[in-house]
Motif scaffolding. Sequence first.
Motif, PDB file in Angstrom:
ATOM      1  N   ALA A  19      60.430  80.451 -10.905  1.00 57.91           N
ATOM      2  CA  ALA A  19      61.115  80.336 -12.193  1.00 57.91           C
ATOM      3  C   ALA A  19      60.184  79.719 -13.231  1.00 57.91           C
ATOM      4  O   ALA A  19      59.338  78.889 -12.898  1.00 57.91           O
ATOM      5  CB  ALA A  19      62.360  79.468 -12.048  1.00 57.91           C
ATOM      6  N   THR A  20      60.356  80.125 -14.485  1.00 58.12           N
ATOM      7  CA  THR A  20      59.625  79.491 -15.577  1.00 58.12           C
ATOM      8  C   THR A  20      60.429  78.282 -16.065  1.00 58.12           C
ATOM      9  O   THR A  20      61.584  78.107 -15.679  1.00 58.12           O
ATOM     10  CB  THR A  20      59.380  80.477 -16.738  1.00 58.12           C
ATOM     11  N   VAL A  21      59.843  77.451 -16.908  1.00 58.49           N
ATOM     12  CA  VAL A  21      60.519  76.261 -17.417  1.00 58.49           C
ATOM     13  C   VAL A  21      61.843  76.680 -18.056  1.00 58.49           C
ATOM     14  O   VAL A  21      61.889  77.605 -18.848  1.00 58.49           O
ATOM     15  CB  VAL A  21      59.630  75.516 -18.448  1.00 58.49           C
ATOM     16  N   GLY A  22      62.907  76.004 -17.678  1.00 58.40           N
ATOM     17  CA  GLY A  22      64.233  76.340 -18.186  1.00 58.40           C
ATOM     18  C   GLY A  22      64.930  77.400 -17.358  1.00 58.40           C
ATOM     19  O   GLY A  22      66.058  77.769 -17.639  1.00 58.40           O
ATOM     20  N   ASN A  23      64.264  77.920 -16.339  1.00 59.39           N
ATOM     21  CA  ASN A  23      64.828  78.935 -15.442  1.00 59.39           C
ATOM     22  C   ASN A  23      65.275  80.206 -16.150  1.00 59.39           C
ATOM     23  O   ASN A  23      66.157  80.903 -15.664  1.00 59.39           O
ATOM     24  CB  ASN A  23      65.996  78.351 -14.641  1.00 59.39           C
ATOM     25  N   ALA A  24      64.689  80.505 -17.310  1.00 61.36           N
ATOM     26  CA  ALA A  24      65.087  81.690 -18.064  1.00 61.36           C
ATOM     27  C   ALA A  24      64.680  82.979 -17.344  1.00 61.36           C
ATOM     28  O   ALA A  24      65.432  83.946 -17.330  1.00 61.36           O
ATOM     29  CB  ALA A  24      64.480  81.659 -19.458  1.00 61.36           C
TER      30      ALA A  24
END
Length: 72
Positions: A19-24
């Motif tokens: 996942a990327t920062v913020g789980n977007a």
Amino acid sequence: MRQPCTGDAAECITNACEATVGNATQICCSETCGADRPFCRSNGQGCVQCETDNDCGNGCNTQTGLCNALLP
């Protein structure tokens, strides 16, 4: 290079769909993320805790990818 994935690590050469920062979104990352660096950089090159000052209460050290320590 950023390559989207759906959570199946087999989609990625590195076997690291993170996942990327913020789980977007999830992307193929150059390494498996965890502990103090749970997210992949948005460019797929390594793991971080943050990428911008907005990701942390005391700002982000963009070099290390870690949130700055809380002030006393």
